[in-house]
Scaffold this motif. Structure first.
Motif, PDB file in Angstrom:
ATOM      1  N   ASP A  24      47.861  46.981 -17.905  1.00 22.49           N
ATOM      2  CA  ASP A  24      48.351  47.485 -16.624  1.00 22.49           C
ATOM      3  C   ASP A  24      49.314  48.646 -16.838  1.00 22.49           C
ATOM      4  OD1 ASP A  24      46.937  45.493 -15.332  1.00 22.49           O
ATOM      5  OD2 ASP A  24      48.691  44.401 -14.607  1.00 22.49           O
ATOM      6  N   ALA A  25      50.220  48.487 -17.799  1.00 22.90           N
ATOM      7  CA  ALA A  25      51.221  49.519 -18.057  1.00 22.90           C
ATOM      8  C   ALA A  25      50.565  50.820 -18.497  1.00 22.90           C
ATOM      9  CB  ALA A  25      52.205  49.031 -19.131  1.00 22.90           C
ATOM     10  N   VAL A  26      49.560  50.733 -19.349  1.00 23.78           N
ATOM     11  CA  VAL A  26      48.867  51.935 -19.818  1.00 23.78           C
ATOM     12  C   VAL A  26      48.148  52.619 -18.654  1.00 23.78           C
ATOM     13  CG1 VAL A  26      47.045  52.811 -21.327  1.00 23.78           C
ATOM     14  CG2 VAL A  26      48.625  51.043 -22.155  1.00 23.78           C
ATOM     15  N   ALA A  27      47.447  51.818 -17.838  1.00 23.22           N
ATOM     16  CA  ALA A  27      46.749  52.393 -16.688  1.00 23.22           C
ATOM     17  C   ALA A  27      47.722  53.057 -15.725  1.00 23.22           C
ATOM     18  CB  ALA A  27      45.951  51.306 -15.970  1.00 23.22           C
ATOM     19  N   ALA A  28      48.875  52.415 -15.499  1.00 26.00           N
ATOM     20  CA  ALA A  28      49.883  52.992 -14.605  1.00 26.00           C
ATOM     21  C   ALA A  28      50.413  54.311 -15.165  1.00 26.00           C
ATOM     22  CB  ALA A  28      51.023  51.999 -14.396  1.00 26.00           C
ATOM     23  N   ALA A  29      50.707  54.342 -16.464  1.00 25.99           N
ATOM     24  CA  ALA A  29      51.215  55.574 -17.071  1.00 25.99           C
ATOM     25  C   ALA A  29      50.189  56.690 -16.992  1.00 25.99           C
ATOM     26  CB  ALA A  29      51.611  55.305 -18.525  1.00 25.99           C
ATOM     27  N   ASN A  30      48.914  56.356 -17.199  1.00 31.77           N
ATOM     28  CA  ASN A  30      47.871  57.376 -17.148  1.00 31.77           C
ATOM     29  C   ASN A  30      47.789  58.048 -15.784  1.00 31.77           C
ATOM     30  OD1 ASN A  30      47.157  56.925 -19.815  1.00 31.77           O
ATOM     31  ND2 ASN A  30      45.446  55.567 -19.320  1.00 31.77           N
ATOM     32  N   VAL A  31      48.113  57.296 -14.726  1.00 28.46           N
ATOM     33  CA  VAL A  31      48.116  57.864 -13.377  1.00 28.46           C
ATOM     34  C   VAL A  31      49.432  58.570 -13.078  1.00 28.46           C
ATOM     35  CG1 VAL A  31      48.068  57.299 -10.907  1.00 28.46           C
ATOM     36  CG2 VAL A  31      46.451  56.203 -12.462  1.00 28.46           C
ATOM     37  N   LEU A  32      50.549  57.938 -13.454  1.00 30.60           N
ATOM     38  CA  LEU A  32      51.858  58.421 -13.015  1.00 30.60           C
ATOM     39  C   LEU A  32      52.351  59.652 -13.768  1.00 30.60           C
ATOM     40  CD1 LEU A  32      53.682  54.983 -12.592  1.00 30.60           C
ATOM     41  CD2 LEU A  32      52.808  56.478 -10.775  1.00 30.60           C
ATOM     42  N   VAL A  33      52.082  59.727 -15.063  1.00 28.94           N
ATOM     43  CA  VAL A  33      52.618  60.841 -15.851  1.00 28.94           C
ATOM     44  C   VAL A  33      52.158  62.191 -15.307  1.00 28.94           C
ATOM     45  CG1 VAL A  33      52.549  61.970 -18.107  1.00 28.94           C
ATOM     46  CG2 VAL A  33      53.078  59.530 -17.947  1.00 28.94           C
TER      47      VAL A  33
END
Length: 417
Positions: A323-332
């Motif tokens: 989840d954290a990786v997917a969130a970072a991929n969108v948010l960054v």
């Protein structure tokens, strides 16, 4: 990172005011991994943890092959695997006296084909240590979240208690990663969907003796299960039973509890005498649930705060990290572009992680001890292992499929930032 401002209140207590780009409630696997990924991309991030340290027994301690691949991608793998851990290239179980392999990782298309059993505090301290190398990363400990800051229908920060007083943290985005009893999701009023009756896992430590097996093993019996995790110099054991069992058996006394565990535990009965008091038995109520919607303007939940998992397969840590990786991929990319995080961005994170969450929870519900298809979950469970276990007994090659699902999950994320 903006410095905290201290403003005296009328009652004499000082309230600190902090601004950060992303405020993450919860210093578990999801929170610290997202914090690292954002910080290394130059985004100001503050992780808020209610405890003073990460030292708590019987948390999810399984590091799956997919997470090990992320450590490889980050360039940390050799250092990470130098931490104390044990390895399980396959997961085995004994059902009705027959030993079967329930998950085999030997054919996974990755370099590290095993689950690493590592105390969660070592994992979290390692990630925090890496994140702490960036000036734009802040970690607040001993800081329970008590509420949200909301303006005009949008979440704009967190209210936090600390030994030094209240801190109001203004943030462009709030992330709830504070576990299955999430204060953030409760304060946000996000609706939870629950599945079935909770079960209980009673965790305990037993000594490791000469002649013991060295492998992590499960034992499945009539409406009960027993899991043994090799911790090197001791066994971490989980006794899986119906909800309410612990309260009932406590009325009968510790000796009655030892006798019940002995029915399925492979160790000699006298080994259970090491349980000297109820303080040696730790209750975890297991439930499967997920949010109907993971976000509202200015806020998103990930990890157990978005979806509480069963311990089956030990996949909770893995899903939280993914989840954290997917969130970072969108948010960054959003933060680096300078535009505000919009509802579409938050919905994209949920959409990305919704299928693996639902598929994993469906599989976990199928693995419930003794449950038959079409049988109401509220009904008394019949004797016998789950259908999935029976299939593995009949078709051993299925262990490679379950190995892929357990080891890599239904959707493996790669760091794109």
């Amino acid at each position: 990172m903006e410095e905290a401002k201290v403003v005296p209140e009328n009652d004499g207590k000082a309230v600190q005011y902090i601004h950060t780009s992303v405020a993450i409630a919860g210093g578990g696997p999801a929170g610290v991994m997202l914090g690292l990924l954002l910080a290394r991309s130059g985004i100001d991030v503050t992780v808020i943890e209610k405890h003073g340290d990460f030292l708590r027994d019987f948390r999810g301690d399984t590091i799956h092959p997919s997470t090990l691949e992320l450590m490889e991608q980050l360039g940390f793998i050799e250092e990470f695997l130098s931490l104390p851990h044990t390895r399980a290239p396959r997961l085995n179980a004994v059902i009705g006296g027959e030993r079967i392999t329930i998950a085999d990782f030997s054919r996974l298309p990755v370099r590290h084909r095993f689950i690493a059993f590592m105390p969660q505090w070592d994992f979290l301290n390692f990630i925090v240590g890496k994140a702490g190398q960036y000036e734009n990363f802040r970690l607040l400990m001993n800081a329970p979240v008590t509420g949200l800051i909301e303006r005009a229908g949008r979440v704009g920060g967190l209210i936090v208690n600390t030994p030094d007083g209240v801190i109001e943290i203004a943030a462009d985005l709030v992330v709830g990663a504070d576990g299955r009893t999430s204060i953030v999701r409760e304060a946000a009023g996000l609706e939870i969907q629950r599945f079935g009756i909770p079960t209980e896992v009673l965790w305990m430590r037993l000594s490791k003796q000469p002649g013991d097996s060295t492998e992590t093993m499960g034992h499945v019996g009539s409406r009960q299960g027993f899991v043994m995790i090799n911790r090197g110099d001791y066994w971490q054991c989980g006794y899986v039973v119906r909800k309410g069992f612990f309260a009932d058996i406590k009325l009968q006394g510790l000796e009655a509890f030892r006798d019940r565990v002995a029915e399925i535990c492979p160790f000699p009965r006298e080994r259970l005498d090491e349980l000297n008091s109820w303080d040696d038995v730790h209750l975890l109520t297991v439930r499967i649930d997920r949010l109907k919607r993971w976000w509202k303007p200015g806020l998103i939940c990930i990890g157990d705060a978005a979806h509480a998992m069963s311990p089956v397969g030990g996949v909770g840590v893995n899903l939280a990290v993914q989840d954290a990786v997917a969130a970072a991929n969108v948010l960054v990319p959003v933060f680096l572009s300078g535009r505000p995080v919009g509802d579409d961005d938050l919905a994209a994170i949920e959409k990305r992680r919704s299928f693996p969450t639902k598929a994993t929870q469906f599989l976990q519900r199928m693995m419930r001890i003794g449950r038959k298809k079409g049988q109401a979950e509220e009904a008394e469970k019949p004797k016998g292992p789950p259908t999935v276990m029976l299939a593995l007994m009949r078709f051993p090659l299925l262990a490679h499929l379950t190995g892929r699902l357990v080891g890599l999950g239904f959707r493996r994320e790669k760091i794109e930032t």
